[in-house]
Design a protein around this motif. Structure first.
Motif, PDB file in Angstrom:
ATOM      1  N   PHE A  50     -23.510 -12.905  19.313  1.00 31.22           N
ATOM      2  CA  PHE A  50     -22.991 -13.313  20.764  1.00 31.22           C
ATOM      3  C   PHE A  50     -24.289 -12.983  21.618  1.00 31.22           C
ATOM      4  CE2 PHE A  50     -18.975 -12.432  18.693  1.00 31.22           C
ATOM      5  CZ  PHE A  50     -18.348 -13.525  18.912  1.00 31.22           C
ATOM      6  N   GLN A  51     -25.117 -11.621  21.282  1.00 30.66           N
ATOM      7  CA  GLN A  51     -26.260 -11.088  22.348  1.00 30.66           C
ATOM      8  C   GLN A  51     -27.242 -12.290  22.234  1.00 30.66           C
ATOM      9  OE1 GLN A  51     -24.421  -9.566  19.599  1.00 30.66           O
ATOM     10  NE2 GLN A  51     -24.610  -7.223  19.841  1.00 30.66           N
ATOM     11  N   GLU A  52     -27.700 -12.878  21.235  1.00 39.92           N
ATOM     12  CA  GLU A  52     -28.624 -13.730  21.117  1.00 39.92           C
ATOM     13  C   GLU A  52     -28.063 -15.141  22.057  1.00 39.92           C
ATOM     14  OE1 GLU A  52     -29.685 -15.022  17.155  1.00 39.92           O
ATOM     15  OE2 GLU A  52     -30.066 -12.920  16.641  1.00 39.92           O
ATOM     16  N   ASN A  53     -26.972 -15.449  21.901  1.00 40.36           N
ATOM     17  CA  ASN A  53     -26.604 -16.691  22.523  1.00 40.36           C
ATOM     18  C   ASN A  53     -26.553 -16.597  24.117  1.00 40.36           C
ATOM     19  OD1 ASN A  53     -26.234 -18.395  20.405  1.00 40.36           O
ATOM     20  ND2 ASN A  53     -24.092 -18.061  19.856  1.00 40.36           N
ATOM     21  N   ASP A  73     -21.515 -15.048  25.978  1.00 44.31           N
ATOM     22  CA  ASP A  73     -20.781 -15.654  24.892  1.00 44.31           C
ATOM     23  C   ASP A  73     -19.801 -14.867  24.091  1.00 44.31           C
ATOM     24  OD1 ASP A  73     -21.103 -17.733  23.002  1.00 44.31           O
ATOM     25  OD2 ASP A  73     -22.051 -16.536  21.534  1.00 44.31           O
ATOM     26  N   SER A  74     -18.865 -15.231  23.778  1.00 45.89           N
ATOM     27  CA  SER A  74     -17.498 -14.677  23.434  1.00 45.89           C
ATOM     28  C   SER A  74     -16.925 -15.405  22.547  1.00 45.89           C
ATOM     29  CB  SER A  74     -16.650 -14.400  24.733  1.00 45.89           C
ATOM     30  OG  SER A  74     -16.112 -15.266  25.308  1.00 45.89           O
ATOM     31  N   GLY A  75     -16.053 -14.656  21.679  1.00 43.74           N
ATOM     32  CA  GLY A  75     -15.116 -15.386  20.699  1.00 43.74           C
ATOM     33  C   GLY A  75     -14.189 -14.134  20.121  1.00 43.74           C
ATOM     34  N   LEU A  76     -13.602 -14.783  19.262  1.00 43.40           N
ATOM     35  CA  LEU A  76     -12.510 -14.136  18.469  1.00 43.40           C
ATOM     36  C   LEU A  76     -13.149 -13.764  17.018  1.00 43.40           C
ATOM     37  CD1 LEU A  76      -9.617 -13.105  18.612  1.00 43.40           C
ATOM     38  CD2 LEU A  76      -9.025 -15.164  17.203  1.00 43.40           C
ATOM     39  N   ALA A  77     -13.011 -12.443  16.809  1.00 46.05           N
ATOM     40  CA  ALA A  77     -13.468 -12.047  15.372  1.00 46.05           C
ATOM     41  C   ALA A  77     -12.272 -11.737  14.653  1.00 46.05           C
ATOM     42  CB  ALA A  77     -14.427 -10.857  15.498  1.00 46.05           C
ATOM     43  N   ALA A 120      -7.725  -8.219  14.941  1.00 47.59           N
ATOM     44  CA  ALA A 120      -8.702  -9.168  15.265  1.00 47.59           C
ATOM     45  C   ALA A 120      -9.376  -8.528  16.624  1.00 47.59           C
ATOM     46  CB  ALA A 120      -8.185 -10.502  15.820  1.00 47.59           C
ATOM     47  N   ALA A 121     -10.401  -9.012  17.107  1.00 49.23           N
ATOM     48  CA  ALA A 121     -11.018  -8.467  18.345  1.00 49.23           C
ATOM     49  C   ALA A 121     -11.631  -9.707  19.058  1.00 49.23           C
ATOM     50  CB  ALA A 121     -11.854  -7.399  17.990  1.00 49.23           C
ATOM     51  N   PHE A 122     -11.440  -9.751  20.253  1.00 44.47           N
ATOM     52  CA  PHE A 122     -12.228 -10.543  21.262  1.00 44.47           C
ATOM     53  C   PHE A 122     -13.603  -9.716  21.392  1.00 44.47           C
ATOM     54  CE2 PHE A 122      -8.368 -12.848  22.919  1.00 44.47           C
ATOM     55  CZ  PHE A 122      -8.712 -14.010  22.533  1.00 44.47           C
ATOM     56  N   VAL A 123     -14.449 -10.439  21.360  1.00 43.74           N
ATOM     57  CA  VAL A 123     -16.009  -9.792  21.577  1.00 43.74           C
ATOM     58  C   VAL A 123     -16.757 -10.565  22.552  1.00 43.74           C
ATOM     59  CG1 VAL A 123     -18.191  -9.108  20.697  1.00 43.74           C
ATOM     60  CG2 VAL A 123     -16.022  -8.993  19.007  1.00 43.74           C
ATOM     61  N   CYS A 124     -17.306  -9.864  23.571  1.00 44.12           N
ATOM     62  CA  CYS A 124     -18.258 -10.584  24.640  1.00 44.12           C
ATOM     63  C   CYS A 124     -19.434  -9.867  24.803  1.00 44.12           C
ATOM     64  CB  CYS A 124     -17.423 -10.560  26.005  1.00 44.12           C
ATOM     65  SG  CYS A 124     -18.353 -11.315  27.479  1.00 44.12           S
ATOM     66  N   VAL A 137     -28.635  -6.800  28.249  1.00 39.41           N
ATOM     67  CA  VAL A 137     -27.561  -7.429  27.332  1.00 39.41           C
ATOM     68  C   VAL A 137     -26.529  -6.418  27.136  1.00 39.41           C
ATOM     69  CG1 VAL A 137     -26.766  -8.716  25.309  1.00 39.41           C
ATOM     70  CG2 VAL A 137     -29.146  -9.063  26.388  1.00 39.41           C
ATOM     71  N   VAL A 138     -25.269  -6.512  27.364  1.00 40.53           N
ATOM     72  CA  VAL A 138     -24.215  -5.627  27.178  1.00 40.53           C
ATOM     73  C   VAL A 138     -23.202  -6.270  26.326  1.00 40.53           C
ATOM     74  CG1 VAL A 138     -24.679  -4.327  29.266  1.00 40.53           C
ATOM     75  CG2 VAL A 138     -23.112  -6.121  29.422  1.00 40.53           C
ATOM     76  N   VAL A 139     -22.298  -5.454  25.687  1.00 41.51           N
ATOM     77  CA  VAL A 139     -21.188  -6.131  24.681  1.00 41.51           C
ATOM     78  C   VAL A 139     -19.962  -5.386  24.878  1.00 41.51           C
ATOM     79  CG1 VAL A 139     -20.351  -6.351  22.551  1.00 41.51           C
ATOM     80  CG2 VAL A 139     -23.032  -6.472  22.863  1.00 41.51           C
ATOM     81  N   GLY A 140     -18.840  -6.045  25.094  1.00 40.18           N
ATOM     82  CA  GLY A 140     -17.540  -5.432  25.043  1.00 40.18           C
ATOM     83  C   GLY A 140     -16.678  -5.951  24.152  1.00 40.18           C
ATOM     84  N   GLU A 141     -15.835  -5.013  23.610  1.00 39.03           N
ATOM     85  CA  GLU A 141     -14.873  -5.451  22.473  1.00 39.03           C
ATOM     86  C   GLU A 141     -13.469  -5.152  22.831  1.00 39.03           C
ATOM     87  OE1 GLU A 141     -14.041  -3.748  18.335  1.00 39.03           O
ATOM     88  OE2 GLU A 141     -15.978  -4.740  18.378  1.00 39.03           O
ATOM     89  N   TRP A 142     -12.355  -5.927  22.472  1.00 40.89           N
ATOM     90  CA  TRP A 142     -11.008  -5.787  22.916  1.00 40.89           C
ATOM     91  C   TRP A 142     -10.101  -6.062  21.658  1.00 40.89           C
ATOM     92  CZ3 TRP A 142      -8.055  -9.761  26.406  1.00 40.89           C
ATOM     93  CH2 TRP A 142      -6.613  -8.999  27.055  1.00 40.89           C
ATOM     94  N   ARG A 143      -9.693  -4.938  20.894  1.00 42.69           N
ATOM     95  CA  ARG A 143      -9.105  -5.102  19.677  1.00 42.69           C
ATOM     96  C   ARG A 143      -7.414  -5.442  20.069  1.00 42.69           C
ATOM     97  NH1 ARG A 143     -11.092  -5.418  14.901  1.00 42.69           N
ATOM     98  NH2 ARG A 143      -9.142  -4.811  14.261  1.00 42.69           N
TER      99      ARG A 143
END
Length: 204
Positions: A50-53, A73-77, A120-124, A137-143
């Motif tokens: 996600f970070q690269e994109n 860039d975000s998605g579901l893991a 699962a987690a949403f990651v952004c 670049v920063v990252v957020g995660e929602w479990r």
């Protein structure tokens, strides 16, 4: 007033960021979307993370327009799918942006997975690129966990099947303000706020 380009055509993402800026009392920023600027060639999302994109999209937007640019860039893991669909979330079914087809495919793939293993987690990942300046670049995660049937009409993407930890409602059943306060995108965008404040301070 500092113009900030949000490298998306997704009106829901723009609305989310507007709400977050309003809630943070960060003034002096005018948000622009890709629909507000002249079209430019956008590189395909080929990053492995996600970070690269996110960084690639922000760099493209800043270089093409000369404006400070934010991209995410975000998605579901999904745990039972070894972290997939991940960076392929928006095109998991083979058609980019077909939310219904993507959601149906994930539900089909984990149909036999018991409830206790449907984590699962949403990651952004969110990137801010200032032309001739810094890149952040920063990252957020929602479990949470995935339910078996859609519930709710708010949000977009996989929201109707994602129940955040500590909740009984899906993300699509939350009010926009509730989602902003807890979501992966809210976490990531709030992490960018100090850098956005620096941006407005430098423009004064």
């Amino acid at each position: 007033m500092t113009a900030l380009l949000v490298a998306t055509r997704n009106t829901a993402k723009l609305s989310e960021l507007r709400r977050l800026l309003d809630a943070s009392d960060l003034g002096g920023i005018a948000l622009w979307g890709l629909r507000d600027v002249e079209e430019f060639p956008e590189a395909p999302e080929t990053g492995a993370t996600f970070q690269e994109n996110a960084l690639a999209k922000a760099r493209d937007a800043a270089a093409a327009t000369g404006m400070p640019a934010v991209a995410d860039d975000s998605g579901l893991a999904v745990d039972a799918l070894n972290g997939m669909p991940g960076v392929f979330s928006a095109r998991w079914s083979g058609r980019h942006g077909d939310d219904a087809a993507n959601l149906d495919l994930v539900l089909g793939q984990i149909h036999d997975v018991p409830d206790e293993r449907r984590g699962a987690a949403f990651v952004c990942a969110a990137a801010l690129v200032v032309p001739g300046g810094d890149e952040t670049v920063v990252v957020g995660e929602w479990r949470g966990r995935l339910v078996r049937e859609r519930r709710g009409t708010n949000g977009f993407g996989y929201d109707p099947i994602f129940v955040p930890d500590g909740e009984q409602r899906t993300s699509a059943e939350l009010a926009p303000e509730e989602k902003d306060a807890a979501s992966h995108r809210g976490i990531a965008m709030r992490a960018l706020l100090p850098h956005l404040r620096s941006l407005t301070a430098a423009a004064r």
